[in-house]
Scaffold this motif. Structure first.
Motif, PDB file in Angstrom:
ATOM      1  N   GLY A 423       0.789  -1.222   0.000  1.00  0.00           N
ATOM      2  CA  GLY A 423       0.000   0.000   0.000  1.00  0.00           C
ATOM      3  C   GLY A 423       0.821   1.271   0.000  1.00  0.00           C
ATOM      4  O   GLY A 423       0.398   2.279  -0.568  1.00  0.00           O
ATOM      5  N   ILE A 424       2.000   1.238   0.641  1.00  0.00           N
ATOM      6  CA  ILE A 424       2.788   2.467   0.747  1.00  0.00           C
ATOM      7  C   ILE A 424       4.131   2.379   0.051  1.00  0.00           C
ATOM      8  O   ILE A 424       4.873   3.347   0.012  1.00  0.00           O
ATOM      9  CB  ILE A 424       3.001   2.858   2.225  1.00  0.00           C
ATOM     10  N   GLY A 425       4.459   1.209  -0.514  1.00  0.00           N
ATOM     11  CA  GLY A 425       5.669   1.093  -1.320  1.00  0.00           C
ATOM     12  C   GLY A 425       6.947   0.850  -0.550  1.00  0.00           C
ATOM     13  O   GLY A 425       8.028   0.974  -1.101  1.00  0.00           O
ATOM     14  N   LEU A 426       6.852   0.484   0.749  1.00  0.00           N
ATOM     15  CA  LEU A 426       8.054   0.204   1.526  1.00  0.00           C
ATOM     16  C   LEU A 426       8.498  -1.252   1.333  1.00  0.00           C
ATOM     17  O   LEU A 426       7.675  -2.129   1.121  1.00  0.00           O
ATOM     18  CB  LEU A 426       7.783   0.419   3.016  1.00  0.00           C
ATOM     19  N   PRO A 427       9.818  -1.517   1.428  1.00  0.00           N
ATOM     20  CA  PRO A 427      10.264  -2.908   1.463  1.00  0.00           C
ATOM     21  C   PRO A 427       9.698  -3.601   2.700  1.00  0.00           C
ATOM     22  O   PRO A 427       9.581  -2.987   3.766  1.00  0.00           O
ATOM     23  CB  PRO A 427      11.798  -2.789   1.555  1.00  0.00           C
TER      24      PRO A 427
END
Length: 872
Positions: A423-427
């Motif tokens: 959803g937020i593009g973090l690893p």
């Protein structure tokens, strides 16, 4: 007459040909000159047409992506730039903004999906580029950048870095990330060269390329410096290196000082930089000669820019406000916003700052609830809303290197982390989820975020920390009892490794289908339940008690480790292997008649390959895959060599597993080991295929579609559209790919589709309907029932038979013939026992060999492959 498109062009993109035959891009050993690049850009620009259209580009670090990016700038078409390796983000923004053209590149080709001949959008004349804020791809909110923004920021960066046509930048960041894009723009502006690569800095090949092509710089985010520490960068001989740039988040003052000193000794500069996507990348830089004296500052504004500090009520420090020609036009949240002109004239950064006595700016905090993690700006309110949308009460906070989320109650924490990562593009590795009985709150009722942050700080502290308290109660994660045996001990025993960390998983440690059986059963006995995706969960996640995924609407069920039950759940693929080998051996001996299980096990092999062998990428993954093949091939070749010596049934082609290629066409005893050959051939072929970069990217991008394509190719032999003189290998790829697709089926429609393919394609393959029914039943069990209940009394024999199934298959060919005349039942039992004995011997030999190797070499290699590419 000058057209609107010509007025809209970005100068550095339009003037590429002015640098003639100078090298513009070096990629895969080939050099693309500026003249050639300009020609290719011009051809694509003409193909895009003269009417302005909204274009979406799935960008990668490939020449074709750069050509598409520059062509859009040259032709004046506004461009949404997205990462190639995040298809979900691409689909989301395509749905939100409805671009007129979608461009992808793969395998040296550019694919244009022209969704309409003209445009359905009203596009402002100044609009050139749309980027996700600070690299985040979890929101339709985009930054609107103008042609002037791009040109001005490229000029500013080139000025303070002193970039000339002699410079060569090795790419270490994605094209779609504003930091990585700024490297591209500033170098093309000056006629400099890009050494284009997707290699990580932990890969020795990156540094071989760096030296060979005489690269002069590379860009780094904070995590890059952690990787540089691991590989001994400080001692590297890099005579062509002129400078390193750092941005994408705050690098600790101690690290800044250390690397500035290293650079001073070795003759290169460290440029610490500060920026945001809203400023087209860069707003400030720290002059290298000041880095050792003022390592905690962001320095001075970039050329053409200026800062001011705006007072904030109740705070001694002000908000940093930036002005300059690189400030965005504004945000876009809907397609209608693309018609807007400039809506902002200055950028309120949201950062609190002060100016020191040397005239340098220093950041001291954030004004709003945003954190920047591994270069991505994360809206903590969005984090909490994402979980609230699925019914989870949560509170989020974070540090420079991780997002910390506390959730009320027990949930599937891995699933929640996956939701947030997507959803937020973090690893995934940058997200920690803490289950709490209830969220800590202040006397006002507001959430106590410092208490949540302290929870994470206590966990990662090098010294023991007291459990954070709020009032009279402790704030602590919900405990999970795991008995006297530990998850770590089970992994150590099952994989013959030591020094396993809490961030390791079964897959990252190199586990495969052979070790899966024993480890899964011991874990189930320890934990009381076994999540379907346990092999992907870390030691920490298993030991802290993430509950197994439940069907929607069903309560979670837990069992105390000491609680007795008549039945225990067991992985279906394990049961199929155990039952399958009994039926295969019994049928060969004549004790019973039940054919079809060998073909079920081919599908199970594809199923397990997808589960255990597809994580990571590049050489570490290939090495792990080949090691798994060796665990099948070596014991097989050793035993077949023994059988060759003591019988007259086999040939030298059998020993080297080449009978299907070199052996007789008619089915003889030399075809006894066809199953082993099939599995080895396919595993080798799949490993080599996935070692090809563009194919590997295709598999990651389309994890469900990829095996379906292989399935379709396999059907060419299934239906004899393509005929091969390998009678026993014909069904192999088809069934292997079907099992692969089963493992990649993530939702109900996908499982229904794979079930339909199973039911449609198996009938008619054999003349025996019972055999076909066995194949269908086994495959459908894999699809719909991840575990099956097994009486506890037979669970251990089931595990042993499944673990030794390959060895039993090998040895039964020479064990049963002398006994079958006396008793088929005796011959069957003897075959099973002999196979178990050979499996025990091979296991002991492998463990002894493992102890002679350097400890955990393979594990370290596997872990390095998990590093997120753009972070590296």
């Amino acid at each position: 007459m000058t057209t609107q498109l010509e007025l809209a062009r970005v100068p550095f993109a339009a003037d590429l040909s002015s640098y003639g035959n100078r090298p513009a891009i070096i990629a895969d050993g080939h050099t693309v000159t500026y003249r050639e690049l300009a020609r290719r850009v011009g051809e694509l620009a003409r193909q895009l047409g003269t009417e302005r259209r909204l274009i979406a580009l799935a960008a990668s670090n490939e020449v074709e992506s750069l050509v598409a990016y520059l062509a859009a700038l040259v032709a004046g078409h506004p461009l949404i730039l997205l990462p190639e390796d995040k298809p979900a983000a691409l689909e989301s923004l395509v749905a939100a903004y409805d671009p007129d053209v979608v461009i992808r590149s793969a395998g040296g080709l550019i694919s244009l999906d022209e969704r309409r001949p003209g445009s359905d959008h009203e596009l402002h004349p100044d609009l050139a580029l749309l980027l996700s804020t600070s690299g985040s791809t979890g929101s339709p909110k985009l930054v609107r950048l103008s042609h002037t923004n791009l040109q001005a920021n490229a000029e500013s960066i080139a000025t303070y870095l002193g970039i000339t046509a002699e410079d060569r930048a090795a790419t270490t960041l994605p094209t779609s990330y504003c930091y990585g894009l700024s490297v591209i723009n500033s170098h093309f502006l000056c006629g400099a060269t890009l050494v284009l690569t997707g290699l990580s800095v932990v890969d020795p090949c990156f540094w071989d390329l760096f030296r060979r092509e005489r690269a002069t710089s590379f860009a780094a985010v904070p995590y890059t410096f952690e990787l540089l520490e691991r590989i001994g960068f400080a001692a590297m001989d890099l005579p062509s290196l002129r400078y390193i740039t750092q941005a994408g988040g705050r690098l600790g003052p101690a690290q800044v000082h250390r690397y500035a000193e290293i650079g001073r000794r070795q003759g290169w500069d460290l440029f610490v930089m500060y920026g945001q996507t809203e400023a087209t990348a860069r707003m400030a830089y720290l002059p290298p000669d000041l880095a050792t004296d003022y390592p905690g500052t962001i320095g001075v504004p970039v050329p053409g820019g200026a800062f001011r500090l705006e007072p904030v009520d109740g705070l001694s420090d002000g908000e940093l406000v930036y002005t300059g020609p690189n400030v965005m036009l504004g945000y876009a949240q809907t397609p209608e916003d693309l018609a807007l002109g400039r809506s902002v004239t200055e950028l309120r950064t949201g950062d609190l700052a002060r100016k020191n006595e040397a005239g340098l700016y220093e950041l001291v905090g954030r004004r709003s609830r945003f954190v920047k993690i591994v270069g991505l700006r994360v809206d903590l309110g969005q984090v909490e809303q994402l979980l609230a949308d699925i019914g989870v009460t949560a509170a989020g906070t974070g540090t420079d290197d991780r997002l910390v989320v506390a959730v009320e109650g027990t949930h599937d924490n891995r699933l929640l982390a996956k939701v947030l990562a997507q959803g937020i593009g973090l690893p995934r590795a940058a997200i920690e989820v803490f289950p709490l009985h209830e969220l800590p709150r202040l006397g006002t009722g507001k959430i106590n975020y410092p208490a949540i942050a302290a929870l994470a700080a206590a966990k990662h502290s090098a010294t023991p920390q007291p459990t954070p308290r709020l009032g009279g109660s402790q704030v602590a994660p919900i405990p999970h009892k795991t008995g006297t045996e530990s998850v770590r001990r089970i992994f150590e025993d099952g994989l013959d490794l030591t020094d396993i960390s809490e961030d390791d998983s079964f897959v990252s440690l190199g586990g495969d289908s052979l070790s899966f059986v024993a480890v899964s059963v011991r874990l189930e006995q320890l934990l009381g339940h076994l999540p379907r995706d346990w092999h992907l969960r870390t030691v920490r996640e298993l030991e802290t008690g993430d509950p197994a995924p439940q069907a929607q609407g069903q309560p979670a069920t837990h069992r105390h480790p000491g609680e007795k039950r008549s039945f225990s759940p067991m992985d279906t693929s394990v049961i199929l292997r155990a039952v399958g080998i009994i039926l295969i051996v019994g049928t060969h001996i004549g004790l019973l008649e039940w054919q079809g299980m060998a073909h079920v096990l081919i599908a199970a092999a594809g199923f397990n390959f997808a589960r255990f062998q597809l994580t990571g990428r590049g050489l570490p993954r290939l090495r792990r895959q080949l090691t798994s093949v060796a665990r099948i091939a070596v014991p097989s070749m050793v035993f077949i060599a023994f059988a060759y010596l003591v019988t007259d049934r086999y040939s030298l082609a059998n020993i080297v597993l080449l009978n299907a290629i070199l052996g007789p066409e008619q089915v003889t005893t030399e075809w006894h080991f066809w199953f082993i050959e099939v599995i080895v051939y396919i595993l080798l072929a799949m490993s080599v295929l996935l070692a090809i970069p563009w194919i590997s990217r295709a598999e990651r991008r389309f994890p469900f579609l990829y095996p379906l394509v292989l399935f379709g190719v396999g059907l060419l032999t299934r239906y004899e559209v393509v005929e091969l003189d390998l009678p026993h290998t014909l069904p192999a790829l088809w069934l292997f790919a079907l099992g692969w697709a089963v493992a990649r089926s993530r939702d109900l429609p996908q499982r229904i589709l794979v079930s339909a393919l199973t039911v449609i394609t198996i009938p008619g393959f054999f003349d025996d309907p019972n055999r076909e029914f066995t194949m269908m039943a086994g495959t459908l069990l894999l699809i719909w029932l991840p575990t099956l209940p097994v009486p506890r009394a037979v669970s251990k024999p089931t595990v042993l038979l499944a673990s030794a199934s390959m060895h039993i298959y090998l040895v039964h060919w020479i064990v049963y013939p002398p006994l079958v005349g006396t008793s088929p039942a005796l011959a069957t039992v003897a075959s099973l026992i002999a196979g178990l004995a050979y499996w025990t011997l091979c296991t002991k030999v492998a463990h002894a060999g493992g102890r002679l190797r350097a400890p955990n070499t393979d594990r370290a290699t596997a872990q390095s492959s998990e590093v997120d590419r753009w972070d590296a």
